[in-house]
Design a protein around this motif. Structure first.
Motif, PDB file in Angstrom:
ATOM      1  N   ALA A   1       0.830  -1.208   0.000  1.00  0.00           N
ATOM      2  CA  ALA A   1       0.000   0.000   0.000  1.00  0.00           C
ATOM      3  C   ALA A   1       0.862   1.253   0.000  1.00  0.00           C
ATOM      4  CB  ALA A   1      -0.935  -0.015   1.211  1.00  0.00           C
ATOM      5  N   PHE A   2       1.946   1.234   0.751  1.00  0.00           N
ATOM      6  CA  PHE A   2       2.842   2.392   0.784  1.00  0.00           C
ATOM      7  C   PHE A   2       3.510   2.617  -0.571  1.00  0.00           C
ATOM      8  CE2 PHE A   2       7.168   4.102   1.843  1.00  0.00           C
ATOM      9  CZ  PHE A   2       6.747   5.388   2.136  1.00  0.00           C
ATOM     10  N   PHE A   3       3.861   1.532  -1.260  1.00  0.00           N
ATOM     11  CA  PHE A   3       4.444   1.633  -2.592  1.00  0.00           C
ATOM     12  C   PHE A   3       3.485   2.354  -3.549  1.00  0.00           C
ATOM     13  CE2 PHE A   3       5.087   0.065  -6.901  1.00  0.00           C
ATOM     14  CZ  PHE A   3       6.457   0.166  -7.070  1.00  0.00           C
ATOM     15  N   VAL A   4       2.218   1.972  -3.508  1.00  0.00           N
ATOM     16  CA  VAL A   4       1.230   2.585  -4.396  1.00  0.00           C
ATOM     17  C   VAL A   4       0.964   4.035  -3.988  1.00  0.00           C
ATOM     18  CG1 VAL A   4      -1.122   2.426  -5.268  1.00  0.00           C
ATOM     19  CG2 VAL A   4       0.208   0.340  -4.870  1.00  0.00           C
ATOM     20  N   VAL A   5       0.883   4.294  -2.688  1.00  0.00           N
ATOM     21  CA  VAL A   5       0.663   5.667  -2.216  1.00  0.00           C
ATOM     22  C   VAL A   5       1.814   6.566  -2.640  1.00  0.00           C
ATOM     23  CG1 VAL A   5       0.500   7.103  -0.147  1.00  0.00           C
ATOM     24  CG2 VAL A   5      -0.856   5.018  -0.317  1.00  0.00           C
ATOM     25  N   GLU A   6       3.041   6.074  -2.542  1.00  0.00           N
ATOM     26  CA  GLU A   6       4.200   6.854  -3.009  1.00  0.00           C
ATOM     27  C   GLU A   6       4.071   7.183  -4.488  1.00  0.00           C
ATOM     28  OE1 GLU A   6       7.538   7.799  -2.388  1.00  0.00           O
ATOM     29  OE2 GLU A   6       7.322   7.854  -0.208  1.00  0.00           O
ATOM     30  N   ALA A   7       3.641   6.209  -5.288  1.00  0.00           N
ATOM     31  CA  ALA A   7       3.515   6.435  -6.728  1.00  0.00           C
ATOM     32  C   ALA A   7       2.433   7.460  -7.050  1.00  0.00           C
ATOM     33  CB  ALA A   7       3.209   5.109  -7.434  1.00  0.00           C
ATOM     34  N   LEU A   8       1.323   7.421  -6.305  1.00  0.00           N
ATOM     35  CA  LEU A   8       0.192   8.301  -6.603  1.00  0.00           C
ATOM     36  C   LEU A   8       0.295   9.662  -5.912  1.00  0.00           C
ATOM     37  CD1 LEU A   8      -2.744   5.722  -6.462  1.00  0.00           C
ATOM     38  CD2 LEU A   8      -1.535   6.600  -8.471  1.00  0.00           C
ATOM     39  N   THR A   9       1.298   9.863  -5.078  1.00  0.00           N
ATOM     40  CA  THR A   9       1.500  11.170  -4.435  1.00  0.00           C
ATOM     41  C   THR A   9       2.737  11.845  -5.021  1.00  0.00           C
ATOM     42  OG1 THR A   9       2.630  10.050  -2.595  1.00  0.00           O
ATOM     43  CG2 THR A   9       0.301  10.558  -2.314  1.00  0.00           C
ATOM     44  N   TYR A  10       3.911  11.443  -4.550  1.00  0.00           N
ATOM     45  CA  TYR A  10       5.150  12.062  -5.025  1.00  0.00           C
ATOM     46  C   TYR A  10       5.404  11.759  -6.497  1.00  0.00           C
ATOM     47  CZ  TYR A  10       6.633  13.621  -0.404  1.00  0.00           C
ATOM     48  OH  TYR A  10       6.711  14.275   0.796  1.00  0.00           O
ATOM     49  N   GLY A  11       4.964  10.588  -6.959  1.00  0.00           N
ATOM     50  CA  GLY A  11       5.141  10.279  -8.376  1.00  0.00           C
ATOM     51  C   GLY A  11       4.376  11.236  -9.271  1.00  0.00           C
ATOM     52  N   ILE A  12       3.139  11.584  -8.881  1.00  0.00           N
ATOM     53  CA  ILE A  12       2.347  12.538  -9.662  1.00  0.00           C
ATOM     54  C   ILE A  12       2.930  13.941  -9.555  1.00  0.00           C
ATOM     55  CG2 ILE A  12       0.073  13.614  -9.854  1.00  0.00           C
ATOM     56  CD1 ILE A  12       0.176  10.794 -10.946  1.00  0.00           C
ATOM     57  N   ILE A  13       3.390  14.303  -8.360  1.00  0.00           N
ATOM     58  CA  ILE A  13       3.974  15.641  -8.175  1.00  0.00           C
ATOM     59  C   ILE A  13       5.189  15.823  -9.080  1.00  0.00           C
ATOM     60  CG2 ILE A  13       5.176  17.122  -6.527  1.00  0.00           C
ATOM     61  CD1 ILE A  13       3.338  16.067  -4.355  1.00  0.00           C
ATOM     62  N   LYS A  14       6.049  14.813  -9.117  1.00  0.00           N
ATOM     63  CA  LYS A  14       7.250  14.922  -9.938  1.00  0.00           C
ATOM     64  C   LYS A  14       6.940  14.842 -11.434  1.00  0.00           C
ATOM     65  CE  LYS A  14      10.658  13.234  -6.594  1.00  0.00           C
ATOM     66  NZ  LYS A  14      11.741  12.236  -6.337  1.00  0.00           N
ATOM     67  N   SER A  15       5.817  14.256 -11.795  1.00  0.00           N
ATOM     68  CA  SER A  15       5.442  14.139 -13.210  1.00  0.00           C
ATOM     69  C   SER A  15       4.550  15.277 -13.678  1.00  0.00           C
ATOM     70  CB  SER A  15       4.717  12.803 -13.453  1.00  0.00           C
ATOM     71  OG  SER A  15       5.504  11.708 -13.046  1.00  0.00           O
ATOM     72  N   PHE A  16       4.215  16.204 -12.783  1.00  0.00           N
ATOM     73  CA  PHE A  16       3.288  17.266 -13.146  1.00  0.00           C
ATOM     74  C   PHE A  16       3.870  18.227 -14.175  1.00  0.00           C
ATOM     75  CE2 PHE A  16       0.833  21.178 -12.461  1.00  0.00           C
ATOM     76  CZ  PHE A  16      -0.462  20.676 -12.485  1.00  0.00           C
ATOM     77  N   GLY A  17       5.172  18.200 -14.359  1.00  0.00           N
ATOM     78  CA  GLY A  17       5.794  19.090 -15.329  1.00  0.00           C
ATOM     79  C   GLY A  17       5.327  18.875 -16.761  1.00  0.00           C
ATOM     80  N   VAL A  18       4.747  17.712 -17.051  1.00  0.00           N
ATOM     81  CA  VAL A  18       4.258  17.459 -18.410  1.00  0.00           C
ATOM     82  C   VAL A  18       3.079  18.363 -18.760  1.00  0.00           C
ATOM     83  CG1 VAL A  18       5.063  15.075 -18.357  1.00  0.00           C
ATOM     84  CG2 VAL A  18       2.734  15.602 -17.613  1.00  0.00           C
ATOM     85  N   PHE A  19       2.427  18.942 -17.749  1.00  0.00           N
ATOM     86  CA  PHE A  19       1.306  19.848 -18.007  1.00  0.00           C
ATOM     87  C   PHE A  19       1.726  21.315 -18.104  1.00  0.00           C
ATOM     88  CE2 PHE A  19      -0.832  16.268 -15.795  1.00  0.00           C
ATOM     89  CZ  PHE A  19      -1.777  15.948 -16.757  1.00  0.00           C
ATOM     90  N   PHE A  20       3.000  21.639 -17.844  1.00  0.00           N
ATOM     91  CA  PHE A  20       3.415  23.036 -17.729  1.00  0.00           C
ATOM     92  C   PHE A  20       3.138  23.821 -19.012  1.00  0.00           C
ATOM     93  CE2 PHE A  20       6.334  24.013 -13.961  1.00  0.00           C
ATOM     94  CZ  PHE A  20       5.506  23.304 -13.099  1.00  0.00           C
ATOM     95  N   ASN A  21       3.600  23.317 -20.123  1.00  0.00           N
ATOM     96  CA  ASN A  21       3.428  24.056 -21.375  1.00  0.00           C
ATOM     97  C   ASN A  21       1.956  24.218 -21.737  1.00  0.00           C
ATOM     98  OD1 ASN A  21       6.209  24.351 -21.724  1.00  0.00           O
ATOM     99  ND2 ASN A  21       6.391  22.419 -22.868  1.00  0.00           N
TER     100      ASN A  21
END
Length: 528
Positions: free
Chosen positions: A33-53
């Protein structure tokens, strides 16, 4: 002895009751559960740059104003850490994480319908930021409670969820945008983050009943003491019964012994607490937020370590691409450098967990070595030249970053810092203090870059913060076992001596009467 597990019914939840820390069992489900929570929290935050442009074009805003979305989100996430601790202690980790998952998903879904960047500040920055805090911190806290010997390794491996998320989410979201647009892509991400709520439902509370089991068993020392006293009575021939004190100690003559054993077994059968005596004080209520950790010198030093070390976490991820572009490296090759850093971070987290899992080892010193090597990596960036120079520095930095980023919060559970009993409150205060550096660090580095017109100044400032963090980390262990701790023990002993009454005094003729009577009986037998 085989470890027993019992289920205890609680309102809206059920707890796993163990006789000792399981180091496995349902803990493996919590780790997943912690593995998935990490992916859906910090993983999304770090991938949010794809929406910048896309956001810059849709809202006609500058890059700096769009970047404030994530800045506000991260600040709210860390600043509200004490609130997460209070809610977890009041309602339990499971309900808090499930509520956090709903907030994260709701913020992202509503943001897909935003009409201005200010709407993004509120939806993703505040709503999702609060949800990230309520999701991440309780999950890592309860995971630490399920493991003892394997805690470092399991936490480090499970924390790689954010690294794998960066690999998969960024290209997947980019491909999805080309098909349905950025708004529906963001809506899909928000729906996906409902998985946090499902993971929260897996976080079953854990209860350790070791002290109660031990208290229910009859003590062994009393039996040994009884036979010792009986032998002493035989050797000295003191007729203690005549003095009014009965010390007959044969096991068969001890009153209440046969009745005490069934009572001690009854709580074990029904999973209840042992029968409490009138002299047993009631258990104190759990504090919603224990600020007593702020009086612990070792925790204060560790908190300052987290404050200054946070300054060094963000520089390469923010400035590695601008630095590589200033050296004439193409965009594609710059992206490869960032990807290599993320891959190295995965191996760094796993390696740190494997090393810290070794026994015997002083984990706080291993962390100190990793922090010093991380500072060296930050200093090396300005001296790198060309693609391969930056690639080597990025891989080295990513590896060392993984060793520190995946272990600095779980180390709060070690006895060198605060221990597992106070980790929940300590983690809330620790992450709250970290938020100050997270909010001030990027603007400070930006000012230095604008002033010096050189990206190297950002890396130097982060290296300086990391060195200061290493200094405070080196003081954690001495503060725990040094002069400060000794003074606290002396004060505690003085308080205990003042509150405890004087020992009971025996009458002066307690032994003389027995000896005199024994002598008189001896003389009587001689005369006969």
């Amino acid at each position: 002895s085989k470890m027993t597990v019992k289920a205890v019914k609680m309102p809206c939840t059920s707890a796993n009751v163990y006789t000792k820390v399981p180091d496995g069992g349902w803990g493996w489900t919590v780790a997943f559960a912690f593995f998935v929570v990490e992916a859906l929290t910090y993983g999304i935050i770090k991938s949010f740059g794809v929406f910048f442009n896309d956001l810059m074009e849709s809202f006609d805003e500058t890059n700096s104003r769009i970047s404030w979305i994530i800045s506000i989100c991260v600040f709210v996430q860390t600043f509200t850490a004490p609130l997460s601790t209070v809610l977890s202690n009041r309602f339990g980790h499971r309900l808090v994480v499930m509520a956090g998952g709903l907030l994260v998903s709701a913020g992202m879904v509503i943001a897909s319908f935003a009409r201005s960047v200010v709407d993004m500040y509120v939806t993703i920055g505040v709503v999702s930021g609060l949800g990230y805090c309520l999701s991440f911190l309780p999950t890592v806290t309860i995971l630490s409670q399920y493991f003892d010997k394997r805690r470092s390794l399991v936490t480090a491996v499970a924390s790689t969820g954010e690294c794998f998320a960066v690999f998969s989410f960024a290209p997947a979201i980019t491909a999805l945008k080309e098909q349905i647009g950025w708004r529906y892509s963001m809506l899909s991400v928000g729906v996906l983050q409902l998985g946090i709520t499902a993971c929260g439902s897996l976080l079953r509370p854990i209860v350790i009943r070791e002290q109660e089991e031990a208290r229910a068993q009859p003590p062994e020392e009393s039996t040994e003491t009884k036979y010792m006293l009986e032998n002493e009575q035989t050797c000295t021939s003191i007729e203690s019964i005549d003095s009014g004190v009965d010390i007959t100690t044969s096991p068969s003559n001890v009153p209440g012994k046969t009745k005490a054993e069934p009572k001690s077994e009854e709580p074990k059968q029904h999973g209840q607490n042992p029968v409490e005596n009138n002299s047993t004080p009631p258990e104190p209520k759990t504090k919603l937020l224990d600020f007593s950790v702020m009086r612990d010198y070792s925790f204060i030093c560790y908190a300052f370590f987290g404050l200054f070390a946070t300054l060094g976490f963000f520089a390469p991820s923010l400035y590695i691409i601008p630095l590589s572009r200033s050296l004439g490296i193409s965009k594609d090759h710059s992206a490869y450098i960032l990807s290599a850093m993320a891959i190295a971070e995965v191996f760094g987290r796993i390696f740190a967990g494997w090393v810290l899992n070794k026994k015997p080892i002083r984990k706080i010193y291993i962390e100190l070595i990793c922090v010093v090597l991380l500072a060296v990596a930050l200093v090396a960036f300005p001296f790198a030249s060309g693609f391969w120079g930056l690639m080597i520095c990025s891989v080295y930095f990513g590896f060392m970053l993984g060793t520190v980023a995946g272990t600095h919060i779980p180390l709060l559970a070690e006895d060198d810092v605060v221990g597992i009993e106070r980790m929940s409150s300590a983690a809330g205060v620790y992450v709250f203090i970290q938020s100050l550096a997270g909010l001030a660090g990027p603007p400070l580095a930006g000012v230095l870059v604008d002033t010096t017109k050189n990206y190297s100044s950002a890396f130097y400032s982060c290296a300086a913060g990391m060195v200061l963090g290493a200094v405070f980390l080196a003081l954690v262990r001495p503060c725990k076992t040094g002069l400060c701790h000794q003074q606290q023990q002396q004060q505690q002993q003085q308080v205990e001596e003042s509150t405890a009454g004087p020992p009971p005094e025996l009458p002066d003729d307690f032994i003389d009467m027995d000896i005199g009577k024994a002598e008189n009986s001896g003389k009587g037998s001689d005369s006969v």
